[in-house]
Design a protein around this motif. Sequence first.
Motif, PDB file in Angstrom:
ATOM      1  N   GLY A   1       4.380  -7.105  -1.139  1.00 15.40           N
ATOM      2  CA  GLY A   1       2.924  -6.764  -2.353  1.00 15.40           C
ATOM      3  C   GLY A   1       3.973  -5.971  -3.163  1.00 15.40           C
ATOM      4  O   GLY A   1       4.855  -5.636  -3.187  1.00 15.40           O
TER       5      GLY A   1
ATOM      6  N   ARG B   1      -0.133  -8.602  -5.309  1.00  8.39           N
ATOM      7  CA  ARG B   1      -0.548  -8.149  -3.853  1.00  8.39           C
ATOM      8  C   ARG B   1      -0.688  -9.266  -2.907  1.00  8.39           C
ATOM      9  O   ARG B   1      -0.252  -9.458  -1.750  1.00  8.39           O
ATOM     10  CB  ARG B   1      -2.025  -7.496  -4.572  1.00  8.39           C
ATOM     11  CG  ARG B   1      -1.439  -6.985  -2.825  1.00  8.39           C
ATOM     12  CD  ARG B   1      -3.692  -6.152  -2.810  1.00  8.39           C
ATOM     13  NE  ARG B   1      -3.616  -4.376  -3.361  1.00  8.39           N
ATOM     14  CZ  ARG B   1      -3.601  -3.692  -3.050  1.00  8.39           C
ATOM     15  NH1 ARG B   1      -3.564  -3.479  -1.355  1.00  8.39           N
ATOM     16  NH2 ARG B   1      -4.240  -2.238  -3.823  1.00  8.39           N
TER      17      ARG B   1
ATOM     18  N   GLU C   1      -0.781  -1.662   3.853  1.00  5.00           N
ATOM     19  CA  GLU C   1      -0.424  -1.814   3.014  1.00  5.00           C
ATOM     20  C   GLU C   1       0.447  -0.664   1.883  1.00  5.00           C
ATOM     21  O   GLU C   1       0.622   0.493   1.371  1.00  5.00           O
ATOM     22  CB  GLU C   1      -0.663  -2.716   1.505  1.00  5.00           C
ATOM     23  CG  GLU C   1       0.549  -3.716   1.350  1.00  5.00           C
ATOM     24  CD  GLU C   1      -0.106  -4.440   0.786  1.00  5.00           C
ATOM     25  OE1 GLU C   1      -1.717  -5.049   0.165  1.00  5.00           O
ATOM     26  OE2 GLU C   1       0.372  -5.627   0.032  1.00  5.00           O
TER      27      GLU C   1
ATOM     28  N   MET D   1       3.731  -1.567  -1.053  1.00  5.85           N
ATOM     29  CA  MET D   1       4.075  -2.216  -1.850  1.00  5.85           C
ATOM     30  C   MET D   1       4.998  -1.857  -2.809  1.00  5.85           C
ATOM     31  O   MET D   1       5.263  -0.157  -3.048  1.00  5.85           O
ATOM     32  CB  MET D   1       3.063  -2.426  -2.913  1.00  5.85           C
ATOM     33  CG  MET D   1       1.931  -3.622  -2.797  1.00  5.85           C
ATOM     34  SD  MET D   1       0.966  -3.432  -3.839  1.00  5.85           S
ATOM     35  CE  MET D   1      -0.399  -1.900  -3.155  1.00  5.85           C
TER      36      MET D   1
ATOM     37  N   SER E   1       0.635 -11.178   0.681  1.00  5.84           N
ATOM     38  CA  SER E   1       1.536 -10.642   1.244  1.00  5.84           C
ATOM     39  C   SER E   1       1.728 -10.092   2.712  1.00  5.84           C
ATOM     40  O   SER E   1       0.264 -10.667   2.987  1.00  5.84           O
ATOM     41  CB  SER E   1       1.532  -8.813   0.174  1.00  5.84           C
ATOM     42  OG  SER E   1       0.676  -8.229   1.239  1.00  5.84           O
TER      43      SER E   1
ATOM     44  N   TYR F   1      -1.641  -5.379 -10.841  1.00  9.75           N
ATOM     45  CA  TYR F   1      -1.358  -5.642  -9.019  1.00  9.75           C
ATOM     46  C   TYR F   1      -1.084  -7.340  -8.885  1.00  9.75           C
ATOM     47  O   TYR F   1      -1.418  -7.778  -9.510  1.00  9.75           O
ATOM     48  CB  TYR F   1      -2.376  -5.125  -8.329  1.00  9.75           C
ATOM     49  CG  TYR F   1      -2.597  -4.025  -8.020  1.00  9.75           C
ATOM     50  CD1 TYR F   1      -2.094  -3.527  -6.182  1.00  9.75           C
ATOM     51  CD2 TYR F   1      -3.813  -3.147  -8.437  1.00  9.75           C
ATOM     52  CE1 TYR F   1      -2.737  -2.163  -6.865  1.00  9.75           C
ATOM     53  CE2 TYR F   1      -4.496  -1.991  -8.411  1.00  9.75           C
ATOM     54  CZ  TYR F   1      -3.188  -1.484  -7.778  1.00  9.75           C
ATOM     55  OH  TYR F   1      -3.930  -0.194  -7.111  1.00  9.75           O
TER      56      TYR F   1
END
Lengths: 336, 336, 336, 336, 336, 336
Positions: free
Chosen positions: C87, C106, C9, C11, C109, C104
Amino acid sequence: MQKIVSFGEVMMRLTPPGNQRLIQATSLNILFAGAEANVTSALSGWKLNGCHVTRFPDNTPGLAAIAWLKHCGINTEYIQMGGDRLGLFFVENGAMARPTAITYDRLPSAFSTIEKNTFDWNAILDDADWFHWTGITPALSQGAADSLAAALSVCERNNIKVSADVNYRSNLWKYGKTPGEILEPLVARSNVIVGSENDTRNIFGFGAEQGAENVFVSISSQLMKKFSSIKAVISSNREQRSASHNRFTGNVWDGQQLWQTKTYDLEQIVERIGTGDAFIAGYIYGQLQNWDIQDSIDFATAAAVLKHSVEGDVIFCSVEEVQEITKGNTSGRIKR
Amino acid sequence: MQKIVSFGEVMMRLTPPGNQRLIQATSLNILFAGAEANVTSALSGWKLNGCHVTRFPDNTPGLAAIAWLKHCGINTEYIQMGGDRLGLFFVENGAMARPTAITYDRLPSAFSTIEKNTFDWNAILDDADWFHWTGITPALSQGAADSLAAALSVCERNNIKVSADVNYRSNLWKYGKTPGEILEPLVARSNVIVGSENDTRNIFGFGAEQGAENVFVSISSQLMKKFSSIKAVISSNREQRSASHNRFTGNVWDGQQLWQTKTYDLEQIVERIGTGDAFIAGYIYGQLQNWDIQDSIDFATAAAVLKHSVEGDVIFCSVEEVQEITKGNTSGRIKR
Amino acid sequence: MQKIVSFGEVMMRLTPPGNQRLIQATSLNILFAGAEANVTSALSGWKLNGCHVTRFPDNTPGLAAIAWLKHCGINTEYIQMGGDRLGLFFVENGAMARPTAITYDRLPSAFSTIEKNTFDWNAILDDADWFHWTGITPALSQGAADSLAAALSVCERNNIKVSADVNYRSNLWKYGKTPGEILEPLVARSNVIVGSENDTRNIFGFGAEQGAENVFVSISSQLMKKFSSIKAVISSNREQRSASHNRFTGNVWDGQQLWQTKTYDLEQIVERIGTGDAFIAGYIYGQLQNWDIQDSIDFATAAAVLKHSVEGDVIFCSVEEVQEITKGNTSGRIKR
Amino acid sequence: MQKIVSFGEVMMRLTPPGNQRLIQATSLNILFAGAEANVTSALSGWKLNGCHVTRFPDNTPGLAAIAWLKHCGINTEYIQMGGDRLGLFFVENGAMARPTAITYDRLPSAFSTIEKNTFDWNAILDDADWFHWTGITPALSQGAADSLAAALSVCERNNIKVSADVNYRSNLWKYGKTPGEILEPLVARSNVIVGSENDTRNIFGFGAEQGAENVFVSISSQLMKKFSSIKAVISSNREQRSASHNRFTGNVWDGQQLWQTKTYDLEQIVERIGTGDAFIAGYIYGQLQNWDIQDSIDFATAAAVLKHSVEGDVIFCSVEEVQEITKGNTSGRIKR
Amino acid sequence: MQKIVSFGEVMMRLTPPGNQRLIQATSLNILFAGAEANVTSALSGWKLNGCHVTRFPDNTPGLAAIAWLKHCGINTEYIQMGGDRLGLFFVENGAMARPTAITYDRLPSAFSTIEKNTFDWNAILDDADWFHWTGITPALSQGAADSLAAALSVCERNNIKVSADVNYRSNLWKYGKTPGEILEPLVARSNVIVGSENDTRNIFGFGAEQGAENVFVSISSQLMKKFSSIKAVISSNREQRSASHNRFTGNVWDGQQLWQTKTYDLEQIVERIGTGDAFIAGYIYGQLQNWDIQDSIDFATAAAVLKHSVEGDVIFCSVEEVQEITKGNTSGRIKR
Amino acid sequence: MQKIVSFGEVMMRLTPPGNQRLIQATSLNILFAGAEANVTSALSGWKLNGCHVTRFPDNTPGLAAIAWLKHCGINTEYIQMGGDRLGLFFVENGAMARPTAITYDRLPSAFSTIEKNTFDWNAILDDADWFHWTGITPALSQGAADSLAAALSVCERNNIKVSADVNYRSNLWKYGKTPGEILEPLVARSNVIVGSENDTRNIFGFGAEQGAENVFVSISSQLMKKFSSIKAVISSNREQRSASHNRFTGNVWDGQQLWQTKTYDLEQIVERIGTGDAFIAGYIYGQLQNWDIQDSIDFATAAAVLKHSVEGDVIFCSVEEVQEITKGNTSGRIKR
């Protein structure tokens, strides 16, 4: 008000904010700086008549450069306008183990294309008390070297004190002359020299004598033997633990004696650039005040110490603030 | 929710970014701060009902000041509007050997021109649990001193606990009274005192007894003998190596015993201003929680330690974050 | 040009300027980061073909994320567009005793809602030399774990070297599976493991053997016994004195021998985030250059050391700059 | 001090500086906003007791959101802490022909996951004079719709005036109910409606009657026929020449008469967002002052006009400044 | 994915914030731009394979320039590293009657010192669909002109469509050749020409025929008679009321017919630079989509219109956003 | 180089960025300005010897003020250091219908506490060609009025031309004297007057004669009848449609004839402050060049027009740039 004249290139300095690298930056902080003008900025801030002599292109960057020097208190009346471009340099502020990295974009700047007669040194130096130059200027071009030589002739004739930071830089000196042949006659007309073994070895071909107890004393003695004009050699001893942590001591050799300052432990350095220039300015200031050598080198070293806490090339601290350091007030207690 | 009332001037604080000096700055960061309101900001952030009492001019700077105090969580309902101008101060963040330098532009502020009856102390203190003042307030003007005296009378009548940071500043006290004559009756109505030998010497004319083993214990004992209202004297012991590096210990004398905290080594200080206020706030917080003296001074000291890492005058750290420090978690490991 | 594929991921990272807390901020600096992409940014900056595989929503934050990865030199051709949101995480830069605090935001996402067949791993890994993953990915969702398993099957078939930073985070793993059951088959297909006793204890249920002389050697040996695919376990030893001051050493266990680097004293840390990713990138780089283990871990550690001086998640330092550190040039002397 | 209660989601708003697009930005300006809270910010700035009711996650973004609302003068005592995340939206400021573009990242926010009984409406509305809601809230989730219905029951019981901006947004309403079935009972308990033909067509299925002379009068009349609770329908008529240039007129239909304001020519718009909220706040303010309809709509329209000149969602202009506009002082002459 | 190749210098652009003049600035916003790369940035953002060919010095400004082009989506694989310095230009954003003022610092840049064989045009153009150049390139140096001629030979051999913005600038052309002798053979190999009477008069020595009804048609017809390669001449008609207010119309002459767009009234211009490049990019995009001339010039003009609302040299607007303008949606209504 | 001397207060100006209100701001842009120094900044930028006479406190704000004036090119040699504080003013930039709002915090500034003999006018005015003052100075305090009277005596003796912007401000004049009694003898020694009906009515008690065709001509004629020293009255006619849109015309009455300029339509005004000062500077410049009245008022008006496009109080445009406007080049076409 005593008059100090400095001579050298002033460039636009472009610095990413904080500790950013250039590739991360979307804006750059700007100011205008040069080793010689930095010295004069300090002296002007200390209420002397600091005149800087240089050449700027007659365009917006050139006009902004003049405005900046005026902002610093410098007398700009002798600056010439002409040439094509303003020299530039990019600074990436180092930290920890990462060095401050400078990328120069200097040639063919308005200053480097000056010629022997670009400046009227008789007029400029008419009532001057001190002249300051560095080894960067004659390294740039034959014209710059010639112009500097012309200035030093007038200094000699007028009995103006001359200081020189010989400052050998290997990536300059591209116009076909060696540092030695150019610098020898120039140093021979100078009275206070800032130099290190690295400089003497690369310029004059000698280092410390074998078995010398003190490298600085050895190279200073040799310099003073070679050049009778020199009355003092000064130098800072910098122990560099990281880009953020140094130890710093001032030294003077006057031909007979080694004068030293206490050693300052410099943690959490804000900016390393310009600290050597503050050091020289401090020594010149002391000499112009007729202070003795110890007081002069103490003031010089304290100025350099303080400069490490100020962003940019210029010290922007008053005589009183520097003197607080020489008095030992380094505790940083809030001043209300 | 316990109610704490503080009383004192709040000024606009103007600070150049980073380590810039004012002469280098083209913008200034602003916030609104005062020694007393800083204490209440901390307590409000810790979820108590912190009320600050002051006076602002009814203009845009005054309204911005109120908005800032609200942003900090402070209850502003007792603030008066009136007077001509908001006091100001300029801060140049120090670093290394260069001290943080503060330039005040305080008079004739809206606060300094208050009078005895500007505030309705009976209403304000009706349900209060604690009142906090500093020696800055009575130093500003007769009116400010009178207003404070009026508040303390109500506190006495209502049995409200009172803390005072006597905080002697020689460049105030310009309205013709001596610190001693003004402060004596005020301290005589206070229960927790923050003070140092510098304060007692300048205000009450006594320092540590000759041969005293512990300066703090000596002046605290004398203070408590002189003022029977005082139940505890607290103080931080700050060893100041540079503007960026301090060592810090908390102390309490309760009349019988010296309570101390561990000594914290504070390197790479972000901001020194407001750390003393966080210290006091921490002690008040502990006392309001009915913690014992050791827990209170531990919390106070941890709050001060944390504040050194936060920009501005306000601590902006939670009770839980302070308690991590008292538990010894000072390693700064990333918290996800 | 060797091809490295990372998977995970990415972000948006939102950080208040300087040492501000979020409550003080009126602007946030932004960039796009993830543990795996940070590794690939470093390798791309070192002139390898670093490909990052992830999924972004097809909206302005998603497009800005791609532009940032390209800016870092990453090959983005395999990134999928889809899903609902990018995220995010908020970072408050710590200092002194105050830890860097990450919040976070997240789920759900675009990346966490991928499925087994979202990516065509045969095409992506066709000519790859190395694959890198972390324990964050399989902790997010079953789909992410499945997709990673699919990638590792192709790696096995194609004999692609695999590195894994197992990186146990207790606040993830919310979709109903235990770390052990998911991670075991994934680690069984990996060759270089970054891990600590904290990871092995929480994932595989074992720590150092009782009486073990060296914790790292003990858990590494056990890991290599358990998983025959593993050829080396690497780890950094970080002694954390404060958020601003760490000591840092690199370690490798190759099944027979412990390889270590010198210990670096890291004062005045600019940014702690991303230093572990730079460490891994450095080790992968060394292995891809066919350097021996000592040279690889020296380079890895030097990369991590340098990263502490750079803002943001990405190292943005060249191979030559890292090598200056391995040569011992950590004095931070200005580079002109 | 009259008490106004508003209810709705407050999100973090992230805006690139100036006219930048998100892909160009390295920092984002932040504030916290929502259609309902924007109304209450205006009323609080106009010295009424504006209470906003919402729910924030108990993390740093949630705490920063509360601090912002307090900064705006809002009474935050009824705000609940809970849920997982703060909703967000990204704004790219439009200019010329380029529209302001908003990207929402709203679900599953702390507000959208409220339930029928999350708030104690009896306590909250105990001494309220006005309640304000918008069609965004019931569009988010069944729980939000239920909670709003609960509030409106208490309003009805307590005879609290209710205003509603029905504000149909097609990209919400994803939880399985139609706008009509949800909004009908809610509008039936409201007294002042902000609505347009677009809203009535999409929610209630009717537009202006064929051949109607005035679209606004036609849909307003129908609305008032359908809902006997409604005492006035208000609306702004915006002729949109570009993102930077609009023409703006206020309208009220009270069942019998059309009240209109002069038409303002709005060139060089600074910010379009929040102008509708300032308009509603202005009308509520006039009604609470017991002004007649013409004065109320004049004030509302002037507030909206001024808001176009202020950055961000909040009007930050005083009652006196708005009244300068209603008096015709729109020349922008410098005020000293 | 169609491949477009552009060729030309890319310089660092340094711009004071807002409407500041350079003398007021303490920071400069930076990006990297050139007339040809701006076209390719637009086309890359529109999801074509836009390749830009240029030369950068192998230093930090050069690496930052590449990172910026990648950020814009440009394929940088054919860029050469070499030479001494990156060209620069300073921009002072104009407003009202004050023109935007550009100061170039271009020579001796890495690009201007290229030679005939610096680039391997056969490889670069192997699978290209379009090639774009401007009259700036051959004006810089003989080497740049030679390199361009080499590229055009390959285009001719490979039947690659060529567009050229002849763009006469009197302050270039300093290497001893006239624009006419250099440009004639280059234009003779180009198919789409952007040009104005100012260009044809200065380069080819002819203006509109006497009594011509339409200047653009007259010079376009003459151009097409002179150069049989040309299939279309395009031009924007800009009526310039101030730096902030223009009127803008697109025109094409295809040898038989004049195609025109509606005239857009452009008030409150954000940035004028790069609008001509967006115009050309739009036309190339239309032609690559096989749109007819009217659709192509409509799209080109809409792209130019939108670009006026975006800061910097690059359009950063999607195909869909441009098409909203061609559909007449220029009201700037907020897009949620 | 002609020498112009101006006399008046210079204050720190604090301005929130963009169109922010003070309550929204977390930083303020700073510069130093005053109506008289603004005139001299313009003249210094046009390469005359502009000297400004004022008094600053000897603290960091005072030193920063001097540095700023030097930056603007002003000769600061006659500035006195002394007094307690620097005057301040806060500016909220208006837009559209919202006026720019200024909050002064002026008393008791270092300037307002000057006395009759603070300045050595004989030395200062020794070789001066022009002296400029405004009605703000004598409105501040008796000492300021006395000092100005002293200067004007020297001007009269030395035949120095004097210009005066009488500039009546009702919220000054608090020290017990009426504008009439103070200003009459001062105007009686001045030669060029900037004034409006508002000024004459409030100061001298007369407005335009009834039935006067032209208000400006009427009040100018009366002024010249009353004060034989006056050789010309100048004024700008500003039609103010909004804070962002004005129409502007210059006028001169020389006792016989009305000289007027074309009317400029000023849309999208960047900054209104300082435009009147640029206007006066322009007229003085023309007179010092011995231009005729029409050329002088044309230049003055063009300078004012250009100033509307520049942020801050200072024009920062060259003589050549102003002359482009007088030549009719107001199209704002990019200047390369």
